[in-house]
Scaffold this active site. Structure first.
Site, PDB file in Angstrom:
ATOM      1  N   ARG A 267       0.812  -1.176  -0.038  1.00  0.00           N
ATOM      2  CA  ARG A 267      -0.133   0.077   0.041  1.00  0.00           C
ATOM      3  C   ARG A 267       0.934   1.132  -0.081  1.00  0.00           C
ATOM      4  NH1 ARG A 267      -3.797   3.147  -1.492  1.00  0.00           N
ATOM      5  NH2 ARG A 267      -5.409   3.546   0.059  1.00  0.00           N
ATOM      6  N   GLY A 268       1.017   1.911  -1.095  1.00  0.00           N
ATOM      7  CA  GLY A 268       1.922   3.018  -1.296  1.00  0.00           C
ATOM      8  C   GLY A 268       1.745   4.149  -0.226  1.00  0.00           C
ATOM      9  N   GLU A 269       0.667   4.321   0.113  1.00  0.00           N
ATOM     10  CA  GLU A 269       0.895   5.892   1.234  1.00  0.00           C
ATOM     11  C   GLU A 269       1.223   5.089   2.715  1.00  0.00           C
ATOM     12  OE1 GLU A 269      -3.639   5.837   3.118  1.00  0.00           O
ATOM     13  OE2 GLU A 269      -3.514   6.446   0.992  1.00  0.00           O
ATOM     14  N   ASP A 270       1.342   3.786   2.848  1.00  0.00           N
ATOM     15  CA  ASP A 270       1.820   3.569   4.132  1.00  0.00           C
ATOM     16  C   ASP A 270       3.251   3.121   4.233  1.00  0.00           C
ATOM     17  OD1 ASP A 270      -0.630   3.283   5.147  1.00  0.00           O
ATOM     18  OD2 ASP A 270      -0.997   0.947   5.155  1.00  0.00           O
ATOM     19  N   THR A 271       3.930   2.620   2.954  1.00  0.00           N
ATOM     20  CA  THR A 271       5.181   2.239   3.268  1.00  0.00           C
ATOM     21  C   THR A 271       6.227   2.516   1.873  1.00  0.00           C
ATOM     22  OG1 THR A 271       4.878  -0.073   2.149  1.00  0.00           O
ATOM     23  CG2 THR A 271       4.479  -0.022   4.334  1.00  0.00           C
ATOM     24  N   ARG A 272       5.546   3.259   0.795  1.00  0.00           N
ATOM     25  CA  ARG A 272       6.433   3.464  -0.206  1.00  0.00           C
ATOM     26  C   ARG A 272       7.548   4.048   0.082  1.00  0.00           C
ATOM     27  NH1 ARG A 272       5.287   3.531  -5.452  1.00  0.00           N
ATOM     28  NH2 ARG A 272       3.173   3.612  -5.153  1.00  0.00           N
TER      29      ARG A 272
ATOM     30  N   GLY B 211      -8.573   3.648 -12.163  1.00  0.00           N
ATOM     31  CA  GLY B 211      -9.572   2.695 -12.691  1.00  0.00           C
ATOM     32  C   GLY B 211     -10.002   1.558 -11.444  1.00  0.00           C
TER      33      GLY B 211
ATOM     34  N   GLU C  54      -4.894  -7.093  -6.738  1.00  0.00           N
ATOM     35  CA  GLU C  54      -3.534  -7.630  -7.060  1.00  0.00           C
ATOM     36  C   GLU C  54      -3.365  -8.890  -6.220  1.00  0.00           C
ATOM     37  OE1 GLU C  54      -0.332  -4.562  -7.280  1.00  0.00           O
ATOM     38  OE2 GLU C  54      -0.140  -5.389  -5.346  1.00  0.00           O
TER      39      GLU C  54
END
Length: 529
Positions: free
Chosen positions: A19-24, A52, A86
């Site tokens: 999850r990008g906003e958590d751990t990117r 999308g 995913e």
């Protein structure tokens, strides 16, 4: 070496799901860097915005083409419809046996993920409020449960750098157990690796260089890659410089010296002006370096010339066709790559028969012909197996007949590299042995060569060091493919007029030249053997 299975088409070792906003910008970024630093080919989705309602075909392809997936299950993972879709695809690949899945529970309770409680339960409940998601939510729940039931890592109360190191080590070990057998037809590799590992003395804290040498196409690079993958997790910094001799020719020494520390330290924009600082950093690191296809001593002198440049326990592996190059640089531990025996060659060819569904009798007949021609050289077996086994019986018989007069160019190009590295007198000695003196007494041949002013003692030594000839019972011996390469070099001097070639050995060519009185204006040698 030859590809052996559908998995050989995979482009990635690892697919990272997060999850990008958590751990990117923290945990996942550090994990990705650590994986790449160990040479693990890792896919990470750089698109920070999830667009999308359905994951893109490119993302699906990346999942399908990965040997394993690492799923970073953070607090907001389940709030993303995109990530849940995913995850379903990842689980689908896992169930089909196409990949391993490794979950990381990043500051979340694994039981909350498994039982859809806490923040995961709230996220799933919110998805259920949207009527468009009703059919998908149960599938997402099932995927979360299945992944949470897998053995993974719980990050709570863990030192993050140590956790990342543990994950990377585990991934390397899993890749070792699968990718070597799945992605390449590595026949007889285990015994070779054991012998090289003995030479490497990995338990020792001393600095050590080890060489792998042998003729072209014998499998030196493949062997070095297998060793590199197996032991790289034991080092702080690693790099595999493939075909470094070719890089030297194309880019020059200065560019090579700049490229080397940048790749080793994983810093593309490394400032080479602070050379003292770079040397200090390397001196403190335990490094593993593979220099593949070294053909010039300047490479070793300028890249790994001083053992004080690297930390204690560092290892340098050098692959080369030139034994003398290793000895002159003080590399006393080296392994001579061996040709396949008949059984190993048969095992190597077996996947081709399965792929093209060749009848057993035809396979046995063709294999015998190919093995006889290749004489244990993996490159030749690979090249011939890749196209002969796809032909009809009549076609491959015709191709084998053709090979007797016209060698395969892919094989010849690889073997000719060793010839190109000789000086003029050494080239003449090589061509004379290839055309006339294979199997002859060494002393007798040296007497003839010295009479031609070729300095045979040093010349023959150079050919032995470059794996072009061997001495057996005082006779000069040469692999048939190398002999073919030498004779083809002479034949190319004049394809249509044998009388314009420097040497003649084929009786019909000799007869034709003498009959038509060719060669009056050109000196050439004619031997009747």
């Amino acid at each position: 070496m030859a590809s052996a299975a559908p998995s050989s088409q995979r482009r990635y070792d690892v697919f990272l799901s997060f999850r990008g906003e958590d751990t990117r910008n923290n945990f996942t970024a550090h994990l990705y860097h650590a994986l790449c630093q160990k040479g693990i080919n890792t896919f990470i989705d750089d698109d920070k915005l999830e667009r999308g309602q359905v994951i893109s075909p490119a993302l699906v392809a990346a999942i399908e083409n990965s040997m394993s997936s690492i799923v970073v299950l953070s607090e907001n993972y389940a709030s993303s419809r995109w990530r849940l879709q995913e995850l379903v695809k990842i689980v689908e690949c896992m169930k089909s046996g196409r990949q391993r899945v490794l979950p990381i529970f990043y500051h979340v309770d694994p039981s909350d993920v498994r039982r859809h409680r806490g923040i995961f339960g709230k996220a799933l409940a919110k998805h259920e409020e949207n009527s468009e998601n009703m059919e998908s939510v149960q599938t997402w729940k099932d995927a979360l449960t299945q992944v949470a039931n897998l053995s993974g890592w719980d990050s709570r109360n863990k030192n993050e750098p140590l956790l990342i190191k543990e994950i990377v080590t585990d991934v390397l070990n899993k890749l070792l157990s699968t990718s070597i057998s799945d992605t390449e037809n590595l026949v007889g590799i285990d015994a070779c690796m054991q012998e090289i590992e003995m030479q490497l003395c990995l338990e020792s804290g001393d600095f050590l260089m080890v060489g792998i040498w042998g003729m072209g196409g014998i499998g030196k690079t493949t062997l070095a890659k297998a060793i590199y993958r197996k032991i790289s997790s034991q080092f702080e910094a690693c790099c595999f410089f493939e075909n470094v001799g070719e890089d030297l020719a194309k880019e020059g020494l200065i560019r090579l010296q700049q490229k080397f520390p940048s790749q080793l330290l994983e810093e593309p924009n490394l400032n080479m002006k602070v050379l003292t600082s770079i040397k200090r950093r390397l001196h403190l690191k335990k490094v593993l370096i593979v220099l593949d296809n070294v053909n010039d001593p300047i490479i070793l002198k300028c890249l790994v010339g001083n053992q004080d440049w690297f930390g204690q326990g560092s290892r340098i592996i050098i692959t080369t066709r030139d034994q003398r190059l290793l000895i002159s640089h003080g590399v006393l531990n080296y392994y001579e790559a061996q040709r396949f025996n008949y059984d190993e060659a048969s095992e190597f060819l077996a996947p081709y028969s399965l792929k093209h569904k060749i009848p057993c009798d035809d396979f046995m007949e063709l294999s015998k012909e190919v093995i006889g021609y290749a004489q244990g050289v993996p490159l030749a077996l690979e090249v011939l197996g890749s196209f002969l086994f796809s032909m009809t019986k009549e076609e491959w018989r015709n191709q084998l007949d053709k090979l007797k007069s016209t060698p395969n160019m892919k094989i010849q190009e690889v073997l000719k590299v060793s010839y190109d590295g000789l000086d003029d007198k050494e080239k003449n000695i090589f061509l004379d042995i290839a055309c006339f003196f294979k199997g002859e007494d060494k002393d007798y041949v040296m007497e003839i060569l010295d009479g031609c002013g070729f300095f045979s003692l040093s010349g023959i030594r150079a050919l032995i060091d470059k794996s072009l000839i061997t001495i057996s019972s005082n006779e000069l011996m040469m692999h048939d493919l190398i002999q073919e390469m030498g004779r083809e070099i002479v034949r190319q001097q004049s394809l249509e007029e044998p009388g314009k070639r420097s040497r003649l050995w084929f009786h019909e060519d000799i007869y034709d030249v003498l009959k038509k009185k060719y060669g009056k204006s050109k000196k050439y040698e004619i031997y009747f053997m």
